[in-house]
Design an enzyme around this catalytic site. Structure first.
Site, short mmCIF file in Angstrom:
data_model
loop_
_atom_site.label_atom_id
_atom_site.label_comp_id
_atom_site.label_asym_id
_atom_site.label_seq_id
_atom_site.Cartn_x
_atom_site.Cartn_y
_atom_site.Cartn_z
CG ASP A 115 -22.58 -24.52 33.99
OD1 ASP A 115 -21.55 -24.86 33.36
OD2 ASP A 115 -23.42 -23.72 33.54
CG HIS A 125 -18.03 -25.59 29.59
ND1 HIS A 125 -17.62 -25.21 30.86
CD2 HIS A 125 -19.39 -25.46 29.59
CE1 HIS A 125 -18.67 -24.83 31.57
NE2 HIS A 125 -19.76 -24.98 30.83
CG HIS A 136 -20.54 -30.72 28.77
ND1 HIS A 136 -21.03 -30.14 27.61
CD2 HIS A 136 -21.63 -31.13 29.48
CE1 HIS A 136 -22.35 -30.20 27.62
NE2 HIS A 136 -22.74 -30.79 28.73
CG HIS A 146 -24.43 -27.73 30.76
ND1 HIS A 146 -23.67 -27.86 29.61
CD2 HIS A 146 -23.84 -26.74 31.49
CE1 HIS A 146 -22.68 -26.99 29.65
NE2 HIS A 146 -22.75 -26.30 30.77
#
Length: 378
Positions: free
Chosen positions: A169, A264, A267, A281
């Site tokens: 992340d 993101h 993602h 994540h």
């Protein structure tokens, strides 16, 4: 140009820091609503008992149901009122932390992560779900948590996969902040739309945020592998301390005040593939960061540096590493189109975005990752 930067009032980390929790509760009053999964409470019960006795405070256990839903938030707010709690504590992983944010609504909030898997602890936002676990909405509050407290001994004794996921992340932080800066896009540190009618909700990132985002990346490269080894041994070392700070503080400030971009969003698109649902994540963000670098035609050496780092700490570098062994052209376009919806952060990239370009970037990123693994005999 309007700029904004947001951060917690206090951030503190150290070995056995949880023993000082009562001190921070005392800055608000004598009692706190403790929002935590029973398993997380049991992990740190001795430290909680110590701080309760040392500082003469009361922790009201909430029997947290495990989902950050509107119903659960309402139940917990009623409980806090019933027991006249002076503050709210969110202890554990992301769901407990987000629930505590929603219960506190930006007031008298102490966040105590027990894993370093994401950069959510420092932010002024939360994600709401239905009681069944489906996405509901985003929630934003007037300020970040009052205190973010990290007990590095607790983090060191958590499964290493959480720490590595947090590095995934954090890996995207600099590259997304860099893209946002180049495009002069807005960042989350500005007021969310609708909070105060008539007040400008738009704000650009600061040089401070970009510098912190760059430091985030540099620290990952310097200490990531050493921190993983420390976590494997369940010991606290300077490298582990640095990566905990990187995963939680540097990445948290970097994403919220520096901005999100393609990684993101990609993602989020990848979550439409069932194979990815068993991955964390940060693991999916790591591969998505490589896809962003391909999308922006980043320098070859930079892409290789990122892939080498990911491979060294055990982060995904190709689609198979996140459970996608086969993907049809239709599924690929579905991922790309989801990443490109109007509300997504991918539009903070400093050039026009198309679903076709995103699909191509995902395909090439996957190929680069697979070729790297072959070359290294992985």
């Amino acid at each position: 140009m309007r700029k904004a930067f947001i951060s917690p009032t206090k951030y503190v980390q150290g070995e056995d820091e949880l023993l000082n929790l009562g001190y921070f509760v005392k800055t608000f009053g004598d009692s706190a609503l403790l929002i935590a999964h029973p398993d997380d409470v049991s992990r740190v019960k001795e430290k909680l008992d110590f701080t309760i006795n040392k500082f003469n405070i009361k922790l009201v256990e909430s029997d947290f149901h495990g989902e950050c839903s509107r119903e659960e938030v309402a139940r917990l707010q009623a409980l806090a009122t019933e027991y006249s709690c002076s503050c709210t504590i969110g202890l554990g992983g992301g769901k407990a932390i987000d629930t505590a944010k929603c219960v506190a609504e930006g007031e008298a909030l102490i966040i105590v992560p027990t894993i370093a898997a994401t950069d959510a602890p420092t932010s002024h936002s939360a994600v709401l779900y239905t009681p069944e676990g489906a996405f509901d909405d985003y929630a934003y509050f007037k300020q970040s948590p009052s205190v973010v407290m990290i007990d590095t001994t607790v983090i060191a004794n958590a499964p290493t996969r959480f720490l590595v996921s947090g590095m995934g992340d954090a890996l995207s932080t600099y590259f997304e902040a860099r893209a946002t800066s180049r495009s002069y896009s807005n960042v989350n540190a500005g007021l969310p739309c609708g909070v105060n009618e008539g007040v400008c909700a738009e704000a650009k990132g600061t040089k401070t945020a970009l510098a912190l985002a760059k430091l985030c990346y540099e620290t990952l490269l310097e200490d990531g592998v050493k921190a993983k080894l420390s976590s494997d041994r369940n010991v606290v070392t300077p490298a582990l301390e640095n990566i905990i700070e990187t995963n939680i503080l540097l990445s948290g400030l970097g994403f919220e005040s520096g901005g999100l971009a393609a990684a993101h969003a990609i993602h989020n698109g990848l979550t439409s593939l069932e194979g990815t649902h068993h991955y964390y994540h940060g693991e999916k963000v790591a591969f998505s960061t490589i896809a962003q670098l391909v999308l922006e035609n980043a320098d070859k050496a930079e892409i290789q540096e990122v892939i080498t780092f990911c491979a060294a700490v055990g982060l995904p570098i190709c689609l198979a590493d996140i459970g996608v062994v086969h993907m049809s052209d239709e599924e690929l376009m579905e991922v790309a189109e989801k990443a490109c919806i109007k509300e997504e952060s991918i539009h903070s990239m400093p050039f026009p975005i198309t679903a076709e370009a995103v699909a191509a970037a995902i395909t090439v990123a996957d190929q680069i990752g697979r070729e790297f693994k072959i070359s290294k005999g992985m």
